[in-house]
Scaffold this motif. Structure first.
Motif, PDB file in Angstrom:
ATOM      1  N   MET A   1      26.305 -34.974 -21.126  1.00  0.00           N
ATOM      2  CA  MET A   1      26.377 -34.133 -19.848  1.00  0.00           C
ATOM      3  C   MET A   1      26.291 -32.670 -19.778  1.00  0.00           C
ATOM      4  O   MET A   1      26.826 -32.145 -20.579  1.00  0.00           O
ATOM      5  CB  MET A   1      27.990 -34.881 -19.259  1.00  0.00           C
ATOM      6  CG  MET A   1      28.215 -33.945 -17.891  1.00  0.00           C
ATOM      7  SD  MET A   1      29.942 -34.332 -17.427  1.00  0.00           S
ATOM      8  CE  MET A   1      29.920 -36.034 -17.043  1.00  0.00           C
ATOM      9  N   LEU A   2      25.742 -32.170 -18.987  1.00  0.00           N
ATOM     10  CA  LEU A   2      25.459 -30.679 -18.793  1.00  0.00           C
ATOM     11  C   LEU A   2      26.341 -30.217 -17.724  1.00  0.00           C
ATOM     12  O   LEU A   2      26.566 -30.622 -16.597  1.00  0.00           O
ATOM     13  CB  LEU A   2      24.070 -30.301 -18.477  1.00  0.00           C
ATOM     14  CG  LEU A   2      23.618 -28.829 -18.144  1.00  0.00           C
ATOM     15  CD1 LEU A   2      23.831 -28.117 -19.487  1.00  0.00           C
ATOM     16  CD2 LEU A   2      22.438 -28.826 -17.562  1.00  0.00           C
ATOM     17  N   VAL A   3      27.177 -29.102 -18.035  1.00  0.00           N
ATOM     18  CA  VAL A   3      28.225 -28.370 -17.344  1.00  0.00           C
ATOM     19  C   VAL A   3      27.870 -27.066 -17.201  1.00  0.00           C
ATOM     20  O   VAL A   3      27.965 -26.269 -18.301  1.00  0.00           O
ATOM     21  CB  VAL A   3      29.726 -28.880 -17.620  1.00  0.00           C
ATOM     22  CG1 VAL A   3      30.816 -28.373 -16.545  1.00  0.00           C
ATOM     23  CG2 VAL A   3      29.868 -30.264 -17.701  1.00  0.00           C
ATOM     24  N   ILE A   4      27.576 -26.536 -16.133  1.00  0.00           N
ATOM     25  CA  ILE A   4      27.633 -25.200 -15.832  1.00  0.00           C
ATOM     26  C   ILE A   4      28.399 -24.764 -14.922  1.00  0.00           C
ATOM     27  O   ILE A   4      28.741 -25.262 -13.573  1.00  0.00           O
ATOM     28  CB  ILE A   4      25.824 -24.959 -15.206  1.00  0.00           C
ATOM     29  CG1 ILE A   4      24.968 -25.563 -15.879  1.00  0.00           C
ATOM     30  CG2 ILE A   4      25.762 -23.541 -14.848  1.00  0.00           C
ATOM     31  CD1 ILE A   4      23.526 -25.482 -15.323  1.00  0.00           C
ATOM     32  N   GLU A   5      29.125 -23.722 -15.251  1.00  0.00           N
ATOM     33  CA  GLU A   5      30.260 -22.772 -14.322  1.00  0.00           C
ATOM     34  C   GLU A   5      30.126 -21.286 -14.420  1.00  0.00           C
ATOM     35  O   GLU A   5      29.775 -20.713 -15.383  1.00  0.00           O
ATOM     36  CB  GLU A   5      31.524 -23.368 -15.012  1.00  0.00           C
ATOM     37  CG  GLU A   5      31.702 -24.643 -15.295  1.00  0.00           C
ATOM     38  CD  GLU A   5      33.250 -25.189 -16.004  1.00  0.00           C
ATOM     39  OE1 GLU A   5      33.676 -24.114 -16.581  1.00  0.00           O
ATOM     40  OE2 GLU A   5      33.789 -26.024 -15.657  1.00  0.00           O
ATOM     41  N   GLY A   6      29.896 -20.949 -13.092  1.00  0.00           N
ATOM     42  CA  GLY A   6      29.662 -19.818 -12.672  1.00  0.00           C
ATOM     43  C   GLY A   6      28.780 -18.885 -13.488  1.00  0.00           C
ATOM     44  O   GLY A   6      28.854 -17.701 -13.733  1.00  0.00           O
ATOM     45  N   LEU A   7      27.515 -19.356 -13.475  1.00  0.00           N
ATOM     46  CA  LEU A   7      26.296 -19.010 -13.981  1.00  0.00           C
ATOM     47  C   LEU A   7      25.723 -17.894 -13.501  1.00  0.00           C
ATOM     48  O   LEU A   7      25.583 -17.951 -12.197  1.00  0.00           O
ATOM     49  CB  LEU A   7      25.320 -19.871 -14.456  1.00  0.00           C
ATOM     50  CG  LEU A   7      24.398 -19.401 -15.475  1.00  0.00           C
ATOM     51  CD1 LEU A   7      25.052 -19.306 -16.799  1.00  0.00           C
ATOM     52  CD2 LEU A   7      23.343 -20.742 -15.715  1.00  0.00           C
TER      53      LEU A   7
ATOM     54  N   SER B   1      27.615 -23.042 -10.242  1.00  0.00           N
ATOM     55  CA  SER B   1      28.244 -24.221 -11.044  1.00  0.00           C
ATOM     56  C   SER B   1      27.542 -25.485 -10.727  1.00  0.00           C
ATOM     57  O   SER B   1      27.573 -25.658  -9.298  1.00  0.00           O
ATOM     58  CB  SER B   1      29.762 -23.903 -10.605  1.00  0.00           C
ATOM     59  OG  SER B   1      30.204 -22.752 -10.937  1.00  0.00           O
ATOM     60  N   LEU B   2      27.517 -26.359 -11.414  1.00  0.00           N
ATOM     61  CA  LEU B   2      26.984 -27.555 -11.313  1.00  0.00           C
ATOM     62  C   LEU B   2      27.013 -28.457 -12.521  1.00  0.00           C
ATOM     63  O   LEU B   2      27.248 -27.931 -13.599  1.00  0.00           O
ATOM     64  CB  LEU B   2      25.562 -27.758 -10.896  1.00  0.00           C
ATOM     65  CG  LEU B   2      24.213 -27.197 -11.652  1.00  0.00           C
ATOM     66  CD1 LEU B   2      23.827 -28.115 -12.485  1.00  0.00           C
ATOM     67  CD2 LEU B   2      22.960 -26.875 -10.555  1.00  0.00           C
ATOM     68  N   THR B   3      27.295 -29.946 -12.391  1.00  0.00           N
ATOM     69  CA  THR B   3      27.282 -30.771 -13.502  1.00  0.00           C
ATOM     70  C   THR B   3      26.322 -31.820 -13.421  1.00  0.00           C
ATOM     71  O   THR B   3      25.987 -32.356 -12.041  1.00  0.00           O
ATOM     72  CB  THR B   3      28.594 -31.483 -13.440  1.00  0.00           C
ATOM     73  OG1 THR B   3      29.928 -30.409 -13.854  1.00  0.00           O
ATOM     74  CG2 THR B   3      28.484 -32.558 -14.422  1.00  0.00           C
ATOM     75  N   VAL B   4      25.328 -32.084 -14.518  1.00  0.00           N
ATOM     76  CA  VAL B   4      24.503 -33.242 -14.390  1.00  0.00           C
ATOM     77  C   VAL B   4      24.870 -34.255 -15.376  1.00  0.00           C
ATOM     78  O   VAL B   4      24.714 -33.912 -16.668  1.00  0.00           O
ATOM     79  CB  VAL B   4      23.151 -32.489 -14.612  1.00  0.00           C
ATOM     80  CG1 VAL B   4      21.976 -33.521 -14.870  1.00  0.00           C
ATOM     81  CG2 VAL B   4      22.824 -31.265 -13.927  1.00  0.00           C
ATOM     82  N   PRO B   5      25.257 -35.517 -14.857  1.00  0.00           N
ATOM     83  CA  PRO B   5      25.569 -36.410 -15.973  1.00  0.00           C
ATOM     84  C   PRO B   5      24.394 -37.079 -16.620  1.00  0.00           C
ATOM     85  O   PRO B   5      23.274 -36.874 -16.509  1.00  0.00           O
ATOM     86  CB  PRO B   5      26.192 -37.487 -15.102  1.00  0.00           C
ATOM     87  CG  PRO B   5      26.375 -36.862 -13.699  1.00  0.00           C
ATOM     88  CD  PRO B   5      25.426 -35.668 -13.556  1.00  0.00           C
ATOM     89  N   ASP B   6      24.757 -37.634 -17.757  1.00  0.00           N
ATOM     90  CA  ASP B   6      23.733 -38.339 -18.579  1.00  0.00           C
ATOM     91  C   ASP B   6      22.980 -39.299 -17.645  1.00  0.00           C
ATOM     92  O   ASP B   6      23.577 -40.127 -17.152  1.00  0.00           O
ATOM     93  CB  ASP B   6      24.308 -38.918 -20.009  1.00  0.00           C
ATOM     94  CG  ASP B   6      24.863 -37.940 -20.774  1.00  0.00           C
ATOM     95  OD1 ASP B   6      24.610 -36.910 -20.746  1.00  0.00           O
ATOM     96  OD2 ASP B   6      25.636 -38.343 -21.411  1.00  0.00           O
ATOM     97  N   GLY B   7      21.712 -39.410 -17.655  1.00  0.00           N
ATOM     98  CA  GLY B   7      20.947 -40.408 -16.990  1.00  0.00           C
ATOM     99  C   GLY B   7      20.584 -39.929 -15.726  1.00  0.00           C
ATOM    100  O   GLY B   7      19.629 -40.871 -14.901  1.00  0.00           O
ATOM    101  N   GLN B   8      21.127 -38.928 -15.310  1.00  0.00           N
ATOM    102  CA  GLN B   8      20.619 -38.365 -13.837  1.00  0.00           C
ATOM    103  C   GLN B   8      19.387 -37.599 -14.015  1.00  0.00           C
ATOM    104  O   GLN B   8      19.266 -36.436 -14.739  1.00  0.00           O
ATOM    105  CB  GLN B   8      21.810 -37.516 -13.269  1.00  0.00           C
ATOM    106  CG  GLN B   8      21.651 -37.164 -11.691  1.00  0.00           C
ATOM    107  CD  GLN B   8      22.672 -36.580 -11.274  1.00  0.00           C
ATOM    108  OE1 GLN B   8      23.057 -35.356 -11.307  1.00  0.00           O
ATOM    109  NE2 GLN B   8      23.511 -37.167 -10.444  1.00  0.00           N
TER     110      GLN B   8
END
Length: 282
Positions: A1-7, A22-29
């Motif tokens: 999982m990729l988690v980006i916060e306050g980039l 800020s965003l989250t990209v789960p595995d497989g998405q």
């Protein structure tokens, strides 16, 4: 999982390319990143793999905080992120197989890479992936003899040879005709799903994003102004992303677009006659 916060990314000129993303990209998405030129799409992708240094914020891939890494640790982390480039980034004078195996350079020693002596398991995996994308008959062709669609397929296989956890894809269809563009997008999505990879695809073509991505994130002036399903794209949303325009035809075509399943450039072409010039390490 990729988690980006306050980039955040502010260039020395003072230009603010990313503003607290800020965003989250789960595995497989598979996520499509859309927005006008200068919105920060390419900067976001390059901040993830640290080709561009963010000014603030954090990026985590699994348990690894990428923004804290440097030197050898960063090089090792980059092996987990496969990058697919708009302009392919192939070495023109090298063969298809040699370009594909360059995806393993982060795993083999300097002298093996210099001598192009890769483990047999790497060569077998390269053949398997080239067969998967319809290029197994072109392993010994030079990159400069390939069409645009074929070059992009080589770039996809090279990225997958890293055995990544994340695919970062920067405008993969910008130089391709409409039919080949659909084929390349379909291939990227299928391979990401087969391997359970998170994928971020920076793309200008809204209709392709609607047809192939399961999630769309819209950037405007370095900020997220939309994050949702393709079906939630409305003329009002596209106006917020791109500006005032009649978006009704774009929305309709994106929802009604039919995929072309023809082989196109991915089909069989002439057979390579020369042997592959890669030696398996003993």
């Amino acid at each position: 999982m990729l988690v980006i916060e306050g980039l955040t990314k502010r260039y020395p000129t003072g230009d603010l390319a990313l503003d607290g993303v800020s965003l989250t990209v789960p595995d497989g998405q598979v996520m499509a990143l859309i927005g006008p030129s200068g919105a920060g799409k390419s900067t976001l992708i390059r901040c993830v793999n640290r080709l561009v240094e963010p000014t603030a914020g954090t990026v985590r891939l699994g348990d690894t905080e990428l923004t804290r890494l440097g030197g050898l640790a960063l090089r090792r982390a980059r092996r987990r992120m496969g990058m697919i480039f708009q302009e392919y980034a192939l070495v023109e004078r090298l063969t298809v197989m040699e370009n594909v195996l360059s995806g393993r350079l982060g795993y083999v020693g300097f002298w093996r890479s210099w001598l192009r002596r890769f483990p047999l398991s790497d060569i077998e995996e390269a053949f398997r992936l080239l067969n998967r994308v319809g290029l197994d008959h072109m392993v010994d062709k030079r990159a400069d003899a390939l069409s645009g669609g074929q070059r992009q397929r080589v770039g996809i296989v090279r990225a997958l040879m890293q055995n990544p956890d994340l695919l970062l894809v920067d405008e993969p269809t910008a130089s391709l005709d409409p039919k080949t563009s659909r084929q390349i997008m379909r291939l990227i999505v299928e391979l990401a799903k087969e391997r359970g990879l998170a994928a971020i695809i920076n793309i200008h073509d809204v209709m392709l994003a609607q047809q192939f991505a399961e999630r769309i994130v819209g950037l405007h002036a370095g900020r997220i102004v939309f994050d949702g399903a393709p079906g939630a794209l409305t003329p009002e949303v596209l106006t917020a992303i791109y500006g005032e325009e009649d978006w009704s035809a774009t929305i309709r075509k994106g929802r009604e677009g039919e995929e072309d399943d023809g082989e196109g450039e991915g089909g069989k072409a002439e057979t390579a006659t020369d042997p592959v010039r890669i030696a398996a390490a003993q």
